[in-house]
Design a protein around this motif. Structure first.
Motif, PDB file in Angstrom:
ATOM      1  N   MET A  87      -1.664  -1.875  -7.547  1.00  0.00           N
ATOM      2  CA  MET A  87      -1.246  -1.511  -6.198  1.00  0.00           C
ATOM      3  C   MET A  87      -2.385  -0.876  -5.402  1.00  0.00           C
ATOM      4  O   MET A  87      -3.332  -0.327  -5.979  1.00  0.00           O
ATOM      5  N   GLU A  88      -2.293  -0.983  -4.093  1.00  0.00           N
ATOM      6  CA  GLU A  88      -3.261  -0.343  -3.212  1.00  0.00           C
ATOM      7  C   GLU A  88      -2.740   1.044  -2.850  1.00  0.00           C
ATOM      8  O   GLU A  88      -1.550   1.218  -2.558  1.00  0.00           O
ATOM      9  N   ILE A  89      -3.625   2.028  -2.885  1.00  0.00           N
ATOM     10  CA  ILE A  89      -3.214   3.420  -2.678  1.00  0.00           C
ATOM     11  C   ILE A  89      -4.174   4.113  -1.722  1.00  0.00           C
ATOM     12  O   ILE A  89      -5.395   3.955  -1.828  1.00  0.00           O
ATOM     13  N   THR A  90      -3.607   4.882  -0.802  1.00  0.00           N
ATOM     14  CA  THR A  90      -4.413   5.722   0.074  1.00  0.00           C
ATOM     15  C   THR A  90      -4.198   7.173  -0.308  1.00  0.00           C
ATOM     16  O   THR A  90      -3.072   7.677  -0.260  1.00  0.00           O
ATOM     17  N   LEU A  91      -5.266   7.835  -0.723  1.00  0.00           N
ATOM     18  CA  LEU A  91      -5.212   9.257  -1.075  1.00  0.00           C
ATOM     19  C   LEU A  91      -5.471  10.075   0.186  1.00  0.00           C
ATOM     20  O   LEU A  91      -6.544   9.997   0.771  1.00  0.00           O
ATOM     21  N   VAL A  92      -4.491  10.866   0.597  1.00  0.00           N
ATOM     22  CA  VAL A  92      -4.633  11.670   1.802  1.00  0.00           C
ATOM     23  C   VAL A  92      -4.872  13.123   1.411  1.00  0.00           C
ATOM     24  O   VAL A  92      -4.076  13.721   0.687  1.00  0.00           O
ATOM     25  N   GLY A  93      -5.995  13.674   1.862  1.00  0.00           N
ATOM     26  CA  GLY A  93      -6.287  15.065   1.522  1.00  0.00           C
ATOM     27  C   GLY A  93      -7.736  15.403   1.820  1.00  0.00           C
ATOM     28  O   GLY A  93      -8.439  14.670   2.517  1.00  0.00           O
ATOM     29  N   ARG A  94      -8.178  16.522   1.283  1.00  0.00           N
ATOM     30  CA  ARG A  94      -9.554  16.969   1.487  1.00  0.00           C
ATOM     31  C   ARG A  94     -10.504  16.070   0.709  1.00  0.00           C
ATOM     32  O   ARG A  94     -10.560  16.117  -0.521  1.00  0.00           O
ATOM     33  N   GLY A  95     -11.247  15.271   1.440  1.00  0.00           N
ATOM     34  CA  GLY A  95     -12.113  14.273   0.826  1.00  0.00           C
ATOM     35  C   GLY A  95     -13.066  14.826  -0.210  1.00  0.00           C
ATOM     36  O   GLY A  95     -13.236  14.239  -1.284  1.00  0.00           O
ATOM     37  N   GLU A  96     -13.684  15.962   0.083  1.00  0.00           N
ATOM     38  CA  GLU A  96     -14.656  16.545  -0.842  1.00  0.00           C
ATOM     39  C   GLU A  96     -14.002  16.918  -2.167  1.00  0.00           C
ATOM     40  O   GLU A  96     -14.577  16.704  -3.240  1.00  0.00           O
ATOM     41  N   GLU A  97     -12.808  17.495  -2.088  1.00  0.00           N
ATOM     42  CA  GLU A  97     -12.122  17.905  -3.311  1.00  0.00           C
ATOM     43  C   GLU A  97     -11.684  16.693  -4.133  1.00  0.00           C
ATOM     44  O   GLU A  97     -11.703  16.715  -5.366  1.00  0.00           O
ATOM     45  N   ILE A  98     -11.280  15.634  -3.459  1.00  0.00           N
ATOM     46  CA  ILE A  98     -10.896  14.408  -4.154  1.00  0.00           C
ATOM     47  C   ILE A  98     -12.103  13.822  -4.884  1.00  0.00           C
ATOM     48  O   ILE A  98     -12.020  13.412  -6.046  1.00  0.00           O
ATOM     49  N   LEU A  99     -13.252  13.806  -4.208  1.00  0.00           N
ATOM     50  CA  LEU A  99     -14.476  13.288  -4.821  1.00  0.00           C
ATOM     51  C   LEU A  99     -14.926  14.160  -5.989  1.00  0.00           C
ATOM     52  O   LEU A  99     -15.473  13.658  -6.981  1.00  0.00           O
ATOM     53  N   ARG A 146       0.847  -1.199   0.000  1.00  0.00           N
ATOM     54  CA  ARG A 146       0.000   0.000   0.000  1.00  0.00           C
ATOM     55  C   ARG A 146       0.881   1.247   0.000  1.00  0.00           C
ATOM     56  O   ARG A 146       1.773   1.391   0.847  1.00  0.00           O
ATOM     57  N   ILE A 147       0.612   2.136  -0.949  1.00  0.00           N
ATOM     58  CA  ILE A 147       1.348   3.387  -1.060  1.00  0.00           C
ATOM     59  C   ILE A 147       0.452   4.540  -0.625  1.00  0.00           C
ATOM     60  O   ILE A 147      -0.706   4.624  -1.042  1.00  0.00           O
ATOM     61  N   ILE A 148       0.975   5.404   0.221  1.00  0.00           N
ATOM     62  CA  ILE A 148       0.242   6.574   0.700  1.00  0.00           C
ATOM     63  C   ILE A 148       0.628   7.771  -0.172  1.00  0.00           C
ATOM     64  O   ILE A 148       1.812   8.049  -0.360  1.00  0.00           O
ATOM     65  N   LEU A 149      -0.376   8.453  -0.695  1.00  0.00           N
ATOM     66  CA  LEU A 149      -0.129   9.586  -1.600  1.00  0.00           C
ATOM     67  C   LEU A 149      -0.708  10.876  -1.047  1.00  0.00           C
ATOM     68  O   LEU A 149      -1.882  10.930  -0.676  1.00  0.00           O
ATOM     69  N   ASP A 150       0.109  11.912  -0.998  1.00  0.00           N
ATOM     70  CA  ASP A 150      -0.338  13.248  -0.621  1.00  0.00           C
ATOM     71  C   ASP A 150      -1.135  13.822  -1.793  1.00  0.00           C
ATOM     72  O   ASP A 150      -0.565  14.286  -2.778  1.00  0.00           O
ATOM     73  N   ALA A 151      -2.450  13.777  -1.678  1.00  0.00           N
ATOM     74  CA  ALA A 151      -3.316  14.199  -2.786  1.00  0.00           C
ATOM     75  C   ALA A 151      -3.404  15.714  -2.934  1.00  0.00           C
ATOM     76  O   ALA A 151      -3.961  16.208  -3.913  1.00  0.00           O
ATOM     77  N   MET A 152      -2.858  16.454  -1.973  1.00  0.00           N
ATOM     78  CA  MET A 152      -2.943  17.913  -2.018  1.00  0.00           C
ATOM     79  C   MET A 152      -1.600  18.573  -2.323  1.00  0.00           C
ATOM     80  O   MET A 152      -1.493  19.785  -2.347  1.00  0.00           O
ATOM     81  N   GLY A 177      -3.384  10.301 -11.322  1.00  0.00           N
ATOM     82  CA  GLY A 177      -2.176   9.476 -11.367  1.00  0.00           C
ATOM     83  C   GLY A 177      -2.335   8.221 -10.528  1.00  0.00           C
ATOM     84  O   GLY A 177      -1.882   7.133 -10.906  1.00  0.00           O
ATOM     85  N   ALA A 178      -2.992   8.369  -9.388  1.00  0.00           N
ATOM     86  CA  ALA A 178      -3.229   7.226  -8.507  1.00  0.00           C
ATOM     87  C   ALA A 178      -4.147   6.204  -9.172  1.00  0.00           C
ATOM     88  O   ALA A 178      -3.916   4.994  -9.087  1.00  0.00           O
ATOM     89  N   LEU A 179      -5.176   6.684  -9.840  1.00  0.00           N
ATOM     90  CA  LEU A 179      -6.108   5.775 -10.517  1.00  0.00           C
ATOM     91  C   LEU A 179      -5.399   5.019 -11.647  1.00  0.00           C
ATOM     92  O   LEU A 179      -5.633   3.817 -11.841  1.00  0.00           O
ATOM     93  N   GLU A 180      -4.523   5.722 -12.362  1.00  0.00           N
ATOM     94  CA  GLU A 180      -3.773   5.074 -13.432  1.00  0.00           C
ATOM     95  C   GLU A 180      -2.829   4.019 -12.872  1.00  0.00           C
ATOM     96  O   GLU A 180      -2.693   2.917 -13.427  1.00  0.00           O
ATOM     97  N   ALA A 181      -2.156   4.352 -11.753  1.00  0.00           N
ATOM     98  CA  ALA A 181      -1.217   3.415 -11.144  1.00  0.00           C
ATOM     99  C   ALA A 181      -1.929   2.185 -10.602  1.00  0.00           C
ATOM    100  O   ALA A 181      -1.446   1.056 -10.735  1.00  0.00           O
ATOM    101  N   ALA A 182      -3.081   2.410  -9.997  1.00  0.00           N
ATOM    102  CA  ALA A 182      -3.849   1.289  -9.450  1.00  0.00           C
ATOM    103  C   ALA A 182      -4.270   0.331 -10.565  1.00  0.00           C
ATOM    104  O   ALA A 182      -4.223  -0.895 -10.401  1.00  0.00           O
ATOM    105  N   LYS A 183      -4.662   0.904 -11.698  1.00  0.00           N
ATOM    106  CA  LYS A 183      -5.104   0.084 -12.821  1.00  0.00           C
ATOM    107  C   LYS A 183      -3.930  -0.631 -13.486  1.00  0.00           C
ATOM    108  O   LYS A 183      -4.026  -1.824 -13.819  1.00  0.00           O
ATOM    109  N   ALA A 184      -2.809   0.082 -13.646  1.00  0.00           N
ATOM    110  CA  ALA A 184      -1.662  -0.475 -14.366  1.00  0.00           C
ATOM    111  C   ALA A 184      -0.866  -1.489 -13.545  1.00  0.00           C
ATOM    112  O   ALA A 184      -0.385  -2.484 -14.075  1.00  0.00           O
ATOM    113  N   TYR A 185      -0.737  -1.225 -12.255  1.00  0.00           N
ATOM    114  CA  TYR A 185       0.144  -2.053 -11.427  1.00  0.00           C
ATOM    115  C   TYR A 185      -0.583  -2.841 -10.339  1.00  0.00           C
ATOM    116  O   TYR A 185       0.042  -3.634  -9.630  1.00  0.00           O
TER     117      TYR A 185
END
Length: 345
Positions: free
Chosen positions: A30-42, A2-8, A20-28
């Motif tokens: 891998m499990e990814i945790t997006l850390v940041g403002r949830g509303e903005e990510i959504l 699992r890779i933790i990514l600073d989404a902000m 980039g995280a969505l592309e990496a998850a699909k290509a490799y």
């Protein structure tokens, strides 16, 4: 994994990190945790017609963001709920195997040092970018900017951590380690280089690394060594000079190909190979720079990273976690000459 990514973090956040995280998850896978403002990510997901997060991708909410102008030394206290600090704490607590951020370099290095901690025995973490060389491999520059002022002991440890990185992560067998200097003779340089030379030579004689002596800046891009050891000031100048020279040569090639109709045709025929050459120094392809000496992989992505750059930085982080050389490095540090054990921060 699992890779933790600073989404902000970064100039194009949160869109570029999230995509980039969505592309990496699909290509490799891998499990990814997006850390940041949830509303903005959504909102980013909705903007691109994505209703649900892919399997393995999750969000960890963090309402604050580290500003590029924040004092690095005060970030972990004044920005406790920032995406960077929350992500680093998650890494330290074992909620991930590596961390990626395109945020402030100083804040990230300070946070990694204080929260994730250095490998036992390492006195300073260093930045170790791997740049392509003429020999067809890569040369690790340690340090390229994290420590402008160094002691000989720092440079010795840079050699050890750079050698372990080149061996375990880049797959170089018995990597050649050189000390950046103004000449190849062992009498060259200031007191720093002379003392560091002696320490590196002693460590090499103990079998802790393969030190081949001094190396001049011009020989670094030619692949004279696999790891070049230097203080952060000299290393940063070296790296920026290599980057600037590559940009200069690229502009000359472009000018040459646009000279007349015949050269334009030649340019079209050579386009694919030229693009390959350009890609060697493209930060989007490289991904980022790892902080060497930190217990768990922390990757600094370029501030201008787009989705492709984040995808590659995440892949780099996963590779770093897989190649974990912490135990190997700790053993090497324990074998150093007894007098070095009495040196403190």
């Amino acid at each position: 994994m699992r890779i933790i990514l600073d989404a902000m973090g970064g100039d194009l956040a949160p869109e570029a990190p999230v995509l980039g995280a969505l592309e990496a998850a699909k290509a490799y896978g891998m499990e990814i945790t997006l850390v940041g403002r949830g509303e903005e990510i959504l909102e980013v997901l909705g903007k691109h017609g994505i209703s649900d997060l892919p399997e393995g991708v999750e969000i960890a909410n963090a309402d604050d963001v580290v500003d590029m102008h924040d004092d690095p030394g005060s970030v972990i206290h004044k920005r406790k709920n920032s995406s960077m600090v929350v992500g680093l704490k998650m890494l330290a607590q074992g909620q991930g195997d590596a961390f990626v951020s395109a945020g402030s370099t100083g804040a990230l290095l300070t946070g990694a040092t204080l929260l994730v901690k250095r490998i036992k025995g390492i006195r300073r973490a260093a930045m170790g970018p791997a740049v392509p060389n003429k020999a067809g491999g890569k040369t690790v520059i340690v340090d390229c900017g994290a420590n402008a002022e160094c002691t000989p002991e720092f440079l010795l440890q840079f050699g050890l951590v750079g050698s372990a990185f080149a061996s375990r992560q880049l797959g170089v067998e018995n990597p050649k380690v050189g000390l950046l200097n103004i000449g190849t003779e062992d009498s060259k340089g200031t007191a720093l280089q002379k003392d560091a030379y002696a320490l590196l030579k002693s460590a090499s004689e103990q079998g802790l690394l393969n030190f081949v002596g001094n190396v001049e800046a011009r020989d670094v891009p030619l692949g004279a060594v696999d790891v070049v050891v230097c203080d952060g000031f000299s290393g940063n100048v070296l790296l920026k000079t290599i980057e600037g020279t590559a940009m200069f040569m690229g502009s000359l090639m472009k000018k040459m190909f646009y000279k007349n109709l015949l050269t334009k045709v030649g340019g079209l025929l050579c386009r694919s190979e030229v693009n390959k050459i350009k890609g060697l120094m493209d930060y989007r392809t490289i991904g980022g720079t790892q902080f060497l000496g930190i217990r768990k992989p922390v990757i600094k992505a370029h501030g201008s990273s787009d989705a492709l750059a984040f995808r590659n930085a995440l892949k780099q982080a996963a590779d770093a976690a897989q190649a974990d050389f912490t135990a190997e490095l700790e053993k090497a540090l324990q074998k150093l000459a007894p007098e070095k054990e009495n040196v403190h921060d």
